[in-house]
Scaffold this active site. Sequence first.
Site, PDB file in Angstrom:
ATOM      1  N   ASN B  14      11.463  12.227   1.516  1.00 34.86           N
ATOM      2  CA  ASN B  14      12.308  11.895   0.361  1.00 34.86           C
ATOM      3  C   ASN B  14      13.260  13.041   0.035  1.00 34.86           C
ATOM      4  OD1 ASN B  14      11.939   9.193  -0.730  1.00 34.86           O
ATOM      5  ND2 ASN B  14       9.786   9.761  -1.012  1.00 34.86           N
ATOM      6  N   ASN B 107       9.138  10.590 -10.947  1.00 36.09           N
ATOM      7  CA  ASN B 107       8.190  10.387  -9.848  1.00 36.09           C
ATOM      8  C   ASN B 107       8.513   9.099  -9.120  1.00 36.09           C
ATOM      9  OD1 ASN B 107       5.965  10.882  -8.181  1.00 36.09           O
ATOM     10  ND2 ASN B 107       4.562   9.771  -9.528  1.00 36.09           N
ATOM     11  N   HIS B 109       6.631   6.084  -6.678  1.00 32.32           N
ATOM     12  CA  HIS B 109       5.302   5.568  -6.328  1.00 32.32           C
ATOM     13  C   HIS B 109       5.461   4.395  -5.363  1.00 32.32           C
ATOM     14  CE1 HIS B 109       1.034   4.881  -6.869  1.00 32.32           C
ATOM     15  NE2 HIS B 109       1.310   3.593  -6.886  1.00 32.32           N
TER      16      HIS B 109
END
Lengths: 202, 202
Positions: B14, B107, B109
């Site tokens: 990422n 974040n 997920h």
Amino acid sequence: MIKLGVLLSGSGSNLQAIIDAIAAGNLDASVALVVSSRPDAYGLKRAQAAGIPTVALSREVYNNQAAADELIANELNRANVNYVVMAGYMRKVTAPILNMFPNRVINIHPALLPSFAGAHGISDAWEYGVKVTGVTIHLANAEYDKGPIIAQEPVIILEDDTTETLEERIHAVEHELYPKVLQWFANDKVHLNEKTGKIDIL
Amino acid sequence: MIKLGVLLSGSGSNLQAIIDAIAAGNLDASVALVVSSRPDAYGLKRAQAAGIPTVALSREVYNNQAAADELIANELNRANVNYVVMAGYMRKVTAPILNMFPNRVINIHPALLPSFAGAHGISDAWEYGVKVTGVTIHLANAEYDKGPIIAQEPVIILEDDTTETLEERIHAVEHELYPKVLQWFANDKVHLNEKTGKIDIL
């Protein structure tokens, strides 16, 4: 050609989608019986308009769920139903029905299970603030909303959505998905994999 | 132009997607610092190759999370970071970081929260047998995996998927979605609605 018994409690828009799909030749099925948990459900009128026999629970029978589910199971059996289709049925289905139709009771839920199980799938997702919700069709078993998943379709929540517009889009997906998945059953494509406990679509 | 601090623990794919989006002119940001919870994370090599300063926790610091998060918060602050971007960071972020960057810790997920929270979002969804999973980007807060949702994208599970092919497709969605959402921050489009507790994208 499969025979369906449809359980409902309200307007019966999913029943209508099933009736329409059969009439359009997109679903090789017949609806042999419609059972309503309420005597005033509009879905009963839709059934009668389509010439489908109906059973509506009286309040006395409704209040005794064991007796009610015994009665429903027997009526479904008498109608030679292959699959029981829950379509906006606001009540759990218990042992008498589940045992008479093992792995043949199908439910639709207006959220992507296991998120937002329970009676308020659309508004619970809305309140939580998810950006994607959807529709789930699954086998009903004793653990409500936890049976093996047959099909899911996502619905994107748009920035200008309200609960009302979201609800409309979710219902539109339901009305498209339910007949499609029932046709999978008619074509014997839906198999419960005993090893994994999951549904395979063949 | 926003300054990002990226936290990672592993391969840093990422991070690479973010670096590539910046290089391609699709993300008006710079990565001011990369922090790894492990000294041998491959993501550190990616950072160094892109000329980005790095901090890696020693095992002694790692083992004392309060001290570690104090150190990380100070390093991020010293680097003048605007947003903290968790990118495969296999550890919770605690008060020192959350307090230094309130509502500015982001974040990703690999599931559609609130389904399949925790460290095994992809395999938990696979084992459950859902037919739709996806990716969630959310603000991290003290309740792990429960912060306000910024963006979600569904990933359809195909009949011939394996956990490996599903994992690949989910990571591909992550690599596309994360830079896109960070650009929303660069354009000041992400607003936490204090009344609803939900994220509005303006």
